[in-house]
Design a protein around this motif. Sequence first.
Motif, PDB file in Angstrom:
ATOM      1  N   SER A   4       5.593  19.816 -45.731  1.00  0.00           N
ATOM      2  CA  SER A   4       5.009  19.091 -44.597  1.00  0.00           C
ATOM      3  C   SER A   4       4.997  17.585 -44.857  1.00  0.00           C
ATOM      4  CB  SER A   4       3.592  19.604 -44.322  1.00  0.00           C
ATOM      5  OG  SER A   4       3.011  18.887 -43.279  1.00  0.00           O
ATOM      6  N   ASP A   5       4.532  17.189 -46.039  1.00  0.00           N
ATOM      7  CA  ASP A   5       4.492  15.763 -46.381  1.00  0.00           C
ATOM      8  C   ASP A   5       5.900  15.177 -46.472  1.00  0.00           C
ATOM      9  OD1 ASP A   5       1.719  15.731 -46.461  1.00  0.00           O
ATOM     10  OD2 ASP A   5       1.640  16.077 -48.633  1.00  0.00           O
ATOM     11  N   TYR A   6       6.816  15.959 -47.024  1.00  0.00           N
ATOM     12  CA  TYR A   6       8.202  15.504 -47.138  1.00  0.00           C
ATOM     13  C   TYR A   6       8.786  15.220 -45.756  1.00  0.00           C
ATOM     14  CZ  TYR A   6      13.209  15.618 -48.226  1.00  0.00           C
ATOM     15  OH  TYR A   6      14.540  15.314 -48.328  1.00  0.00           O
ATOM     16  N   LEU A   7       8.614  16.167 -44.832  1.00  0.00           N
ATOM     17  CA  LEU A   7       9.143  15.976 -43.480  1.00  0.00           C
ATOM     18  C   LEU A   7       8.429  14.826 -42.772  1.00  0.00           C
ATOM     19  CD1 LEU A   7       9.572  19.704 -42.453  1.00  0.00           C
ATOM     20  CD2 LEU A   7      11.387  18.081 -43.067  1.00  0.00           C
ATOM     21  N   LYS A   8       7.128  14.771 -42.926  1.00  0.00           N
ATOM     22  CA  LYS A   8       6.339  13.713 -42.273  1.00  0.00           C
ATOM     23  C   LYS A   8       6.794  12.328 -42.732  1.00  0.00           C
ATOM     24  CE  LYS A   8       1.571  13.064 -40.902  1.00  0.00           C
ATOM     25  NZ  LYS A   8       0.210  13.598 -41.073  1.00  0.00           N
ATOM     26  N   PRO A  20       2.266   0.638 -23.797  1.00  0.00           N
ATOM     27  CA  PRO A  20       1.302   0.051 -24.728  1.00  0.00           C
ATOM     28  C   PRO A  20       0.245   1.072 -25.171  1.00  0.00           C
ATOM     29  CG  PRO A  20       1.695  -1.427 -22.876  1.00  0.00           C
ATOM     30  CD  PRO A  20       2.376  -0.125 -22.548  1.00  0.00           C
ATOM     31  N   GLY A  21      -0.043   1.061 -26.464  1.00  0.00           N
ATOM     32  CA  GLY A  21      -1.042   1.957 -27.017  1.00  0.00           C
ATOM     33  C   GLY A  21      -0.501   3.292 -27.506  1.00  0.00           C
ATOM     34  N   VAL A  22       0.717   3.640 -27.124  1.00  0.00           N
ATOM     35  CA  VAL A  22       1.317   4.905 -27.556  1.00  0.00           C
ATOM     36  C   VAL A  22       1.972   4.704 -28.919  1.00  0.00           C
ATOM     37  CG1 VAL A  22       3.089   6.632 -27.048  1.00  0.00           C
ATOM     38  CG2 VAL A  22       1.691   5.695 -25.185  1.00  0.00           C
ATOM     39  N   GLN A  23       1.735   5.654 -29.811  1.00  0.00           N
ATOM     40  CA  GLN A  23       2.404   5.684 -31.111  1.00  0.00           C
ATOM     41  C   GLN A  23       3.462   6.790 -31.028  1.00  0.00           C
ATOM     42  OE1 GLN A  23       1.640   3.598 -33.841  1.00  0.00           O
ATOM     43  NE2 GLN A  23       0.484   2.559 -32.244  1.00  0.00           N
ATOM     44  N   PHE A  24       4.693   6.426 -30.713  1.00  0.00           N
ATOM     45  CA  PHE A  24       5.751   7.416 -30.505  1.00  0.00           C
ATOM     46  C   PHE A  24       6.224   7.954 -31.845  1.00  0.00           C
ATOM     47  CE2 PHE A  24      10.120   8.823 -29.846  1.00  0.00           C
ATOM     48  CZ  PHE A  24       9.978   9.624 -28.724  1.00  0.00           C
ATOM     49  N   ARG A  25       6.241   9.285 -31.981  1.00  0.00           N
ATOM     50  CA  ARG A  25       6.692   9.933 -33.214  1.00  0.00           C
ATOM     51  C   ARG A  25       8.157  10.331 -33.040  1.00  0.00           C
ATOM     52  NH1 ARG A  25       2.315   8.065 -36.014  1.00  0.00           N
ATOM     53  NH2 ARG A  25       0.455   8.718 -34.904  1.00  0.00           N
ATOM     54  N   ASP A  26       9.024   9.586 -33.685  1.00  0.00           N
ATOM     55  CA  ASP A  26      10.475   9.729 -33.540  1.00  0.00           C
ATOM     56  C   ASP A  26      11.014  10.644 -34.631  1.00  0.00           C
ATOM     57  OD1 ASP A  26      13.188   9.396 -33.119  1.00  0.00           O
ATOM     58  OD2 ASP A  26      13.223   7.295 -33.754  1.00  0.00           O
ATOM     59  N   ILE A  27      11.557  11.799 -34.211  1.00  0.00           N
ATOM     60  CA  ILE A  27      12.079  12.768 -35.187  1.00  0.00           C
ATOM     61  C   ILE A  27      13.530  12.525 -35.562  1.00  0.00           C
ATOM     62  CG2 ILE A  27      10.481  14.563 -34.414  1.00  0.00           C
ATOM     63  CD1 ILE A  27      13.345  15.841 -33.338  1.00  0.00           C
ATOM     64  N   THR A  28      14.191  11.550 -34.938  1.00  0.00           N
ATOM     65  CA  THR A  28      15.625  11.398 -35.215  1.00  0.00           C
ATOM     66  C   THR A  28      15.941  11.152 -36.693  1.00  0.00           C
ATOM     67  OG1 THR A  28      15.622   9.078 -34.475  1.00  0.00           O
ATOM     68  CG2 THR A  28      16.256  10.749 -32.859  1.00  0.00           C
ATOM     69  N   PRO A  29      15.075  10.470 -37.480  1.00  0.00           N
ATOM     70  CA  PRO A  29      15.402  10.355 -38.907  1.00  0.00           C
ATOM     71  C   PRO A  29      15.468  11.712 -39.626  1.00  0.00           C
ATOM     72  CG  PRO A  29      13.833   8.659 -38.293  1.00  0.00           C
ATOM     73  CD  PRO A  29      13.938   9.597 -37.117  1.00  0.00           C
ATOM     74  N   LEU A  30      14.743  12.725 -39.135  1.00  0.00           N
ATOM     75  CA  LEU A  30      14.829  14.061 -39.723  1.00  0.00           C
ATOM     76  C   LEU A  30      16.227  14.644 -39.565  1.00  0.00           C
ATOM     77  CD1 LEU A  30      11.587  15.763 -38.318  1.00  0.00           C
ATOM     78  CD2 LEU A  30      11.970  15.003 -40.673  1.00  0.00           C
ATOM     79  N   PHE A  37      17.379  17.374 -42.854  1.00  0.00           N
ATOM     80  CA  PHE A  37      17.661  18.289 -41.749  1.00  0.00           C
ATOM     81  C   PHE A  37      17.700  19.730 -42.256  1.00  0.00           C
ATOM     82  CE2 PHE A  37      20.856  19.542 -38.234  1.00  0.00           C
ATOM     83  CZ  PHE A  37      19.834  19.844 -37.339  1.00  0.00           C
ATOM     84  N   ARG A  38      18.313  19.952 -43.398  1.00  0.00           N
ATOM     85  CA  ARG A  38      18.386  21.298 -43.997  1.00  0.00           C
ATOM     86  C   ARG A  38      16.988  21.826 -44.323  1.00  0.00           C
ATOM     87  NH1 ARG A  38      21.774  25.180 -44.330  1.00  0.00           N
ATOM     88  NH2 ARG A  38      23.438  23.684 -44.528  1.00  0.00           N
ATOM     89  N   VAL A  39      16.140  20.979 -44.921  1.00  0.00           N
ATOM     90  CA  VAL A  39      14.769  21.397 -45.239  1.00  0.00           C
ATOM     91  C   VAL A  39      14.028  21.770 -43.960  1.00  0.00           C
ATOM     92  CG1 VAL A  39      12.524  20.591 -46.115  1.00  0.00           C
ATOM     93  CG2 VAL A  39      14.626  20.104 -47.404  1.00  0.00           C
ATOM     94  N   LEU A  40      14.181  20.962 -42.919  1.00  0.00           N
ATOM     95  CA  LEU A  40      13.545  21.227 -41.630  1.00  0.00           C
ATOM     96  C   LEU A  40      13.957  22.588 -41.078  1.00  0.00           C
ATOM     97  CD1 LEU A  40      11.980  20.278 -39.048  1.00  0.00           C
ATOM     98  CD2 LEU A  40      14.166  19.312 -38.289  1.00  0.00           C
ATOM     99  N   ILE A  41      15.256  22.804 -40.967  1.00  0.00           N
ATOM    100  CA  ILE A  41      15.758  24.051 -40.396  1.00  0.00           C
ATOM    101  C   ILE A  41      15.405  25.241 -41.276  1.00  0.00           C
ATOM    102  CG2 ILE A  41      17.844  25.340 -39.764  1.00  0.00           C
ATOM    103  CD1 ILE A  41      16.978  23.123 -37.741  1.00  0.00           C
ATOM    104  N   ASP A  42      15.563  25.095 -42.591  1.00  0.00           N
ATOM    105  CA  ASP A  42      15.259  26.199 -43.495  1.00  0.00           C
ATOM    106  C   ASP A  42      13.797  26.623 -43.411  1.00  0.00           C
ATOM    107  OD1 ASP A  42      17.869  26.357 -44.340  1.00  0.00           O
ATOM    108  OD2 ASP A  42      17.513  25.468 -46.326  1.00  0.00           O
TER     109      ASP A  42
END
Length: 181
Positions: A4-8, A20-30, A37-42
């Motif tokens: 979890s920490d690794y992916l985060k 304004p005020g939104v903290q967008f969580r962008d998953i594209t680096p995963l 990406f392999r860890v995520l899918i696995d």
Amino acid sequence: MDTSDYLKSHIRTVPDWPAPGVQFRDITPLLQDPKVFRVLIDTFVHRYMDPALRPNVVAGLDARGFIIGSVLAYELGVGFVPIRKKGKLPYATVEETYELEYGSATVELHTDAVRSGDRVVLIDDLIATGGTMMAGRRLLEKLGAQVMEGAAIVDLPELGGSDKLRASGLALFTLLDFAGH
């Protein structure tokens, strides 16, 4: 570092986007780093290889749920069905409209996408208010499928979506959460 920490650590936060005020969580680096990406899918694959949780269909919500869901379905050797925004599917569809913070949206599913009794995992990248996942679940159930579990990479618990989904009786699996929105 646990999974979890690794992916985060590979999720980018973009402040003040799209408003304004939104903290967008962008998953594209995963997705960009093959090891991450392999860890995520696995992580998802190992969960759904369990015979008690094994689906015979994975349904992905438009659009990032397509990325995770299609690879998960491939790895599990099961079918994948896309739940799309209205007007994107070419064949006969069923549709479900749901409320957004400002307005509403509609998602669709082909009428032959699942069969009665299919065991489905419904997947998206993130759970915020829960509206999209709830609408996807209703679509699948209209066609007689059993949504065994909703799954996502990220939960934003302060927005209440995961609580709402669980209160509706949907089992939910998320890999990590972020405080704040």
